[in-house]
Design an enzyme around this catalytic site. Structure first.
Site, PDB file in Angstrom:
ATOM      1  N   GLY A   1      -7.673  57.378 -34.012  1.00 14.01           N
ATOM      2  CA  GLY A   1      -8.657  58.392 -34.333  1.00 14.01           C
ATOM      3  C   GLY A   1      -9.403  58.843 -33.091  1.00 14.01           C
ATOM      4  O   GLY A   1      -9.363  58.200 -32.039  1.00 14.01           O
TER       5      GLY A   1
ATOM      6  N   GLY B   1      -5.464  54.690 -36.059  1.00 13.67           N
ATOM      7  CA  GLY B   1      -5.181  55.726 -37.048  1.00 13.67           C
ATOM      8  C   GLY B   1      -3.749  56.206 -37.039  1.00 13.67           C
ATOM      9  O   GLY B   1      -3.240  56.704 -38.040  1.00 13.67           O
TER      10      GLY B   1
ATOM     11  N   GLU C   1      -8.928  47.465 -32.546  1.00 13.05           N
ATOM     12  CA  GLU C   1     -10.314  47.741 -32.909  1.00 13.05           C
ATOM     13  C   GLU C   1     -11.327  46.700 -32.437  1.00 13.05           C
ATOM     14  O   GLU C   1     -12.482  47.035 -32.130  1.00 13.05           O
ATOM     15  CB  GLU C   1     -10.418  47.914 -34.435  1.00 13.05           C
ATOM     16  CG  GLU C   1      -9.866  49.217 -34.970  1.00 13.05           C
ATOM     17  CD  GLU C   1      -8.345  49.242 -35.070  1.00 13.05           C
ATOM     18  OE1 GLU C   1      -7.784  50.301 -35.392  1.00 13.05           O
ATOM     19  OE2 GLU C   1      -7.712  48.194 -34.816  1.00 13.05           O
TER      20      GLU C   1
ATOM     21  N   ASP D   1      -8.636  49.244 -39.736  1.00 12.08           N
ATOM     22  CA  ASP D   1      -8.814  50.017 -40.965  1.00 12.08           C
ATOM     23  C   ASP D   1      -7.533  50.778 -41.259  1.00 12.08           C
ATOM     24  O   ASP D   1      -6.459  50.300 -40.912  1.00 12.08           O
ATOM     25  CB  ASP D   1     -10.039  50.932 -40.846  1.00 12.08           C
ATOM     26  CG  ASP D   1      -9.891  51.999 -39.759  1.00 12.08           C
ATOM     27  OD1 ASP D   1      -9.071  51.815 -38.830  1.00 12.08           O
ATOM     28  OD2 ASP D   1     -10.603  53.019 -39.827  1.00 12.08           O
TER      29      ASP D   1
END
Length: 369
Positions: free
Chosen positions: A66, A114, A137, A145
């Site tokens: 992301g 992402g 992360e 996530d």
């Protein structure tokens, strides 16, 4: 669906989505997520589209994750845009996993964060000798996530936890072993494979070009990984890694010790919980709660600052030690967020969940051809 950051193309029976930010290794922004979702909606209802392909522009990779710098600035100003972005992104992750037509993803080159979310839930997940896949992360004070906790929790043994806590990128062969990918194809063959997808079914084409993957390096490390990462306490895991007398285990201990203690502790808890979840959707709902809480942690903004903004690679974590992580913060990360709940549910909660990743390859899928 007009968005230059995603090229929406049609060739024969193939709907092709090209992530088109090569200078940023195709990092996802909110507009890209919306464009992909809109295309999937349109093509599901279009009988002339038999297969969807997702690939990345440029030579560096499918997607580096992301747009974290945008999230950083949003977090400093309140975080409302990040909440909306994650909500749409996680819905897209679930949509890809449940899509009724075959989705082929080219996980060639770098695939992080992402990028894993828009590729590793698909029916046909292709890696190559150039693939470098990871969920990094914890290095920015965040927690895996986009369904990453679900995928990593279902990897063999403790391979997923090792990858999650260290943030290490794995090879294409490792990704197949872990269930993140389904087929190995030499990168030189990918243009031919893409061309044939316009005329033939996904399973037939991918099955034709899929190769036996090279030996997985992680497979040789299972003996110490499974032993060291078995505990449910992050401090105990580090002690086991450091005391094993194995260079790779010692290196893993040093790597984890440099990550955000809060993120490491919550990531461990998140994977343990995801292993017990009944579906990908349940895991995504959990991840959404954790992401909203992490947005307020001092470590998240500090980690992005150190790695991507100032780039001094010297984050000042708070707290600075695993032993000082507040148990209340960890428990609170998973608490219901009321009206903000993501609210995803599996299509049939009583049926076997079809989105559990497979750890065998080459393989065909049950999502059609």
């Amino acid at each position: 669906m007009e968005n230059n950051d995603v090229l929406v193309e049609r060739t024969g029976q193939l709907g092709h989505l090209v992530l088109n930010r090569p200078a940023a290794i195709n990092a996802l922004n909110h507009g890209m997520v919306r464009t992909i979702a809109a295309a999937l909606d349109e093509w599901e209802a279009d009988p002339s589209v038999a297969t969807v392909l997702i690939s990345g522009a440029g030579e560096r990779g499918l997607c580096a994750g992301g747009d974290i710098v945008t999230i950083y600035h949003d977090a400093r100003s309140g975080g409302s845009e990040s909440e909306t972005f994650w909500r749409d992104e996680y819905h897209l992750n679930a949509r890809i996993a449940r899509y009724p037509k075959p989705i082929v993803t080219l996980m060639d080159g770098v695939v992080l964060g992402g990028g894993v979310g828009i590729s590793a839930h698909a029916s046909h997940r292709i890696v190559s000798e150039r693939s470098r896949i990871g969920m990094p992360e914890t290095g920015i004070g965040f927690v895996p996530d986009v369904g990453g906790t679900w995928l990593l929790a279902h990897a063999p043994g403790e391979l997923g936890l090792h990858a999650a806590l260290t943030g290490t990128m794995v090879s294409g062969a490792d990704a197949i072993l872990m269930g993140l990918a389904s087929h190995f194809v030499d990168s030189a063959i990918l243009p031919t494979l893409i061309a044939e997808l316009a005329e033939r079914g996904a399973s037939a084409v991918v099955g034709r070009y899929g190769q036996v993957p090279p030996e997985s390096a992680l497979a040789r490390e299972r003996w110490w990984i499974d032993e060291a990462y078995a505990p449910d306490d992050a401090g105990t895991i580090l002690e086991r890694l450091a005391s094993m007398g194995h260079p790779a285990a010692s290196a893993a201990a040093e790597t984890i010790a440099a990550k955000s203690p809060t993120a490491v502790t919550v990531t461990l808890a998140a994977l343990r919980r995801a292993r017990l979840a009944g579906s990908l959707e349940e895991a995504l709902n959990q991840e959404f709660r954790v992401s909203l809480r992490a947005l307020r942690w001092p470590d998240f903004a500090e980690g992005i600052r150190a790695q991507l903004v100032d780039k001094d690679r010297n984050p000042a974590w708070s707290p600075a030690a695993l032993a000082d992580v507040d148990a209340g913060v960890v428990a609170g990360a998973f608490a219901d967020v009321g009206a903000l709940e993501l609210g995803l549910s599996a299509p049939d909660a009583t049926a076997t969940d079809v989105s559990v990743p497979s750890n065998t390859a080459p393989q065909t899928t049950a999502k059609g051809s």
